[in-house]
Design a protein around this motif. Structure first.
Motif, short mmCIF file in Angstrom:
data_model
loop_
_atom_site.label_atom_id
_atom_site.label_comp_id
_atom_site.label_asym_id
_atom_site.label_seq_id
_atom_site.Cartn_x
_atom_site.Cartn_y
_atom_site.Cartn_z
N TYR A 46 0.84 -1.20 0.00
CA TYR A 46 0.00 0.00 0.00
C TYR A 46 0.88 1.25 0.00
CZ TYR A 46 -3.64 3.18 1.81
OH TYR A 46 -4.52 4.21 1.99
N GLU A 63 -0.29 1.97 7.86
CA GLU A 63 -1.64 2.24 7.36
C GLU A 63 -2.16 3.59 7.84
OE1 GLU A 63 -3.83 -1.21 8.56
OE2 GLU A 63 -2.63 -2.47 7.25
N GLY A 79 2.82 -3.53 -5.67
CA GLY A 79 1.94 -2.37 -5.52
C GLY A 79 1.57 -1.76 -6.87
N GLY A 91 -2.07 -1.99 -7.96
CA GLY A 91 -2.64 -0.65 -8.02
C GLY A 91 -3.21 -0.35 -9.39
N VAL A 120 -5.39 2.46 -6.59
CA VAL A 120 -4.60 2.59 -5.38
C VAL A 120 -5.53 2.98 -4.25
CG1 VAL A 120 -2.72 3.80 -4.27
CG2 VAL A 120 -2.57 3.24 -6.68
N PHE A 128 -7.09 1.66 0.00
CA PHE A 128 -6.74 0.97 1.24
C PHE A 128 -6.81 -0.55 1.09
CE2 PHE A 128 -7.66 -0.59 5.53
CZ PHE A 128 -6.54 -0.10 6.16
N LEU A 162 -5.59 -2.38 -0.84
CA LEU A 162 -4.30 -2.99 -1.20
C LEU A 162 -3.67 -3.72 -0.02
CD1 LEU A 162 -2.39 -0.46 -3.47
CD2 LEU A 162 -3.30 -2.67 -4.06
N THR A 163 -3.96 -3.24 1.19
CA THR A 163 -3.35 -3.90 2.35
C THR A 163 -3.85 -5.34 2.50
OG1 THR A 163 -5.06 -2.99 3.74
CG2 THR A 163 -2.99 -1.81 3.68
#
Lengths: 304, 358
Positions: A44, A106, A207, A211, A216, A218, A220-221
């Motif tokens: 992220y 985060e 990423g 992405g 892109v 959150f 992504l975490t």
């Protein structure tokens, strides 16, 4: 049958995306025995810093370099301020520290680069390849193929790096035995900083691809959660294991999503979608019952 | 001086084996219980009961359950929230489907149901160890929540699996106000905590600790691994299950499966790490810390922002909360990896001499 193959290939290609995240876990676990839960947060952070730099007017190549610098700095700082202080603590304490690290990132990343979801354009279009669509009638995305190519290049270069360079050899020595490596004069802390840097680079690649595919944001975490079953299936310590595990998980999860819910529906009625969420874990779990150290993991020998 | 066990001689086995062998501990615990049962209900406001005290006790119970599994038996688990969900839904279904069943019986049955599910997901622990097991317990987390969402029978056909807990009625008395619910939860938690304290010093508890320290060595000295590990999973899930039932019936009132998320499991894990792995007291301290921290941040951050005239948006405040939370976790692990319970131990050693250190 054709539909089956289409799903299978789609699954294999998305599995590669999981492998990319799993690779970062493997690298760090191999070199320092730390189960780094923050890998998803690093993905992220990497994606956000690229997008953030591009918003400030940097071209893509510059943004990539800057993001790589961010990730390297992040790796060095993590080693210096967190891991070094936790040497000789039980692995569970280190694991918890990386969960804390994940929370930290985060919170920090969106504060610096903004939290609203943004698109990332790498110049690769996510559309079916026409020649295959015409000749075989299967939908295979160009983007997925590029991702697969990138993964292949990444794994090959990592393998070469580990096998033939001086640093790579030192990394393998550290992974084998911390004490022995220290006693022949390998600086453990430099090595860990390098490993975190490399893991940061892998997170950057992951990423970028994630992405570009999903935007892109959150979410992504959560790629970390996708990578965990891959990891235990392939073995925590094996780079090829991460790739093979990713392929198996990706393919079986997509096939399960297509073929299991109708069966369940005919048995119980109701809607049984969303199997993807747990199926990889259960599959990996069942697999572990047969081979407790994963496909390519090192066999663990207990000594009393 | 104040906390010195010198001069307290034990003349019988019963006296030597009592739960709190040191007199000061006994007095302290009794004072604490008296405060919790008598003083707090008189003083605390409604907000304190429903927003702080009740969740604190419930999460302490869940943390206690996880501590039995992770701290005493050494099996790392990331699925505690799922076992709480099993408890909540089981209690709901027992109340719904069994005519006239007393609520406490259905809580106990909910715990037993969770224990059964726990044993099922504990089976892999016989083959897998360490982080492999931790990731494997995530299977329980995702699978159970998915099942609760997708099988309509479990939530009596409500949409997306939301259930509303029935009234809590014991011997004709309906527990409705936060104060009454607090007293009920407190009673359950105190009894179960005492039971846990007793359990970990029996042969079972010692077998768990032997398995935790090295399972091969434990099996060599004649501890049967399979029953020992599975029992740890069962007892731990029982605690989590009862905590889940209390969570639904005495805290929130209506719950949905997605509420028992991975984040909640992590929270419970944080509680035992911060509080102290392998310590009953630690479960309580950790639960208090993890629950109070966000509340402090909620109140403190806007106040700080105002103080320094910083233009914080609500989004920024929530980011800072996450950031501070993560940083504090790391800080605590670095400063005191054995948790708050260890601080208390150090304090006790100091108190032995205080106020005359020589």
């Amino acid at each position: 049958m054709q539909f089956f193959f289409e799903v299978l290939i789609g699954g294999l290609l998305s599995g590669i995306m999981y492998s990319l995240v799993a690779l970062g876990f493997v690298l760090i676990y191999k070199a320092s025995g730390v189960f780094n839960f923050a890998q998803g947060a690093m993905v992220y952070l990497a994606a956000l810093s690229v997008v953030g730099c591009m918003e400030k007017g940097a071209p893509l190549w510059l943004a990539l370099i800057l993001a790589f610098a961010v990730m390297t700095l992040f790796g060095i700082a993590t080693e210096k301020f967190v891991l070094r202080k936790l040497v000789n603590q039980p692995p569970i304490a280190l694991f918890m520290a990386t969960i804390g690290l994940a929370f930290f990132v985060e919170g920090l990343a969106p504060m610096v680069f903004g939290s609203d979801p943004r698109a990332l354009d790498l110049g690769i279009v996510d559309e079916p390849i026409e020649s295959i669509l015409e000749s075989a009638g299967m939908v295979i995305s160009k983007f997925d193929l590029v991702a697969a190519g990138v993964a292949a290049v990444l794994v090959t270069s990592l393998a070469l790096f580990f096998q033939y360079t001086r640093i790579g050899r030192a990394l393998r020595a550290v992974a084998d035995d911390h004490q022995a490596a220290l006693s022949i004069g390998i600086p453990l802390q430099h090595i860990w900083a390098i490993v975190w840097g490399v893991a940061g680079f892998v997170a950057l690649v992951a990423g970028m691809l994630w992405g570009a595919r999903n935007g892109v944001q959150f979410a992504l975490t959560f790629t970390a959660l996708k990578a965990l079953p891959v990891l235990i299936l392939g073995g925590f310590t094996s780079v090829p294991g991460a790739i093979v595990g990713g392929l198996i998980i990706g393919a079986s999860e997509k096939l399960a999503e297509i073929y299991i819910p109708p069966v369940m529906q005919s048995l119980f009625g109701g809607n049984f979608g969303g199997i993807e969420g747990w199926f990889p874990y259960v599959l990996a779990l069942l697999f572990l019952l047969v081979r407790p150290e994963g496909l390519f993991g090192e066999r663990h020998i207990d000594r009393v | 001086m104040l906390y010195r066990e010198a001069g307290q001689f034990k003349t019988s086995y019963a006296a030597d084996q009592q739960l709190f062998p040191i007199r000061q501990d006994r007095i302290g615990v009794l004072l604490l219980l008296a405060a919790a049962f008598l003083a707090v209900p008189g003083m605390a406001s409604e907000y304190w009961f429903s927003a702080i005290l009740i969740p604190f006790l419930i999460f302490a119970l869940a943390a206690l359950g996880l501590n039995i599994l992770t701290g005493y038996a050494g099996q790392l688990s990331l699925g505690s929230a799922a076992f709480m969900a099993v408890g909540a839904y089981a209690a709901y279904n027992f109340q719904l489907r069994v005519e006239g069943i007393p609520i406490l019986v259905s809580f106990a049955l909910a715990g037993l149901t969770a224990a059964g599910v726990g044993v099922l997901f504990g089976l892999p622990s016989l083959r897998i160890k360490g982080f492999y097991l931790a990731v494997a317990t995530l299977a329980a987390q995702f699978f159970i929540v998915w099942c609760l969402t997708k099988f309509p029978w479990l939530s009596n056909n409500s949409s997306s699996g939301v259930i509303s807990a029935q009234k809590v009625e014991i011997l004709g008395h309906i527990f409705e106000s936060p104060r009454e619910k607090y007293l009920l939860v407190l009673t359950v938690v105190v009894l179960m905590a005492l039971a846990a304290r007793n359990l970990v010093r029996t042969s079972t508890g010692r077998a768990w600790m032997a398995v935790r320290d090295m399972d091969v060595a434990a099996s060599v000295i004649g501890i049967r691994l399979m029953p020992t590990k599975l029992l740890a999973f069962a007892v731990s899930s029982f605690y989590c299950g009862v905590a889940g039932a209390l969570y639904a019936f005495c805290y929130l009132g209506s719950v949905e499966p997605d509420g028992f998320s991975l984040e909640m499991s992590f929270k419970i894990l944080f509680m035992i790490i911060i509080g102290g792995v392998g310590s009953i007291l630690g479960s309580f301290l950790g639960a208090a810390f993890i629950l109070l921290l966000p509340i402090f941040l909620d109140v403190g951050l806007p106040w700080l922002a105002e103080l320094f005239h910083l233009p914080f948006s609500t989004a920024t405040v929530s980011h800072i909360q996450t950031l501070v939370f993560g940083a504090l976790i790391m800080f605590f692990l670095i400063v005191e990896p054995h948790g708050l319970a260890r601080l208390w131990q150090i304090a006790k050693e100091k108190l032995r001499l205080w106020p005359f250190p020589h």
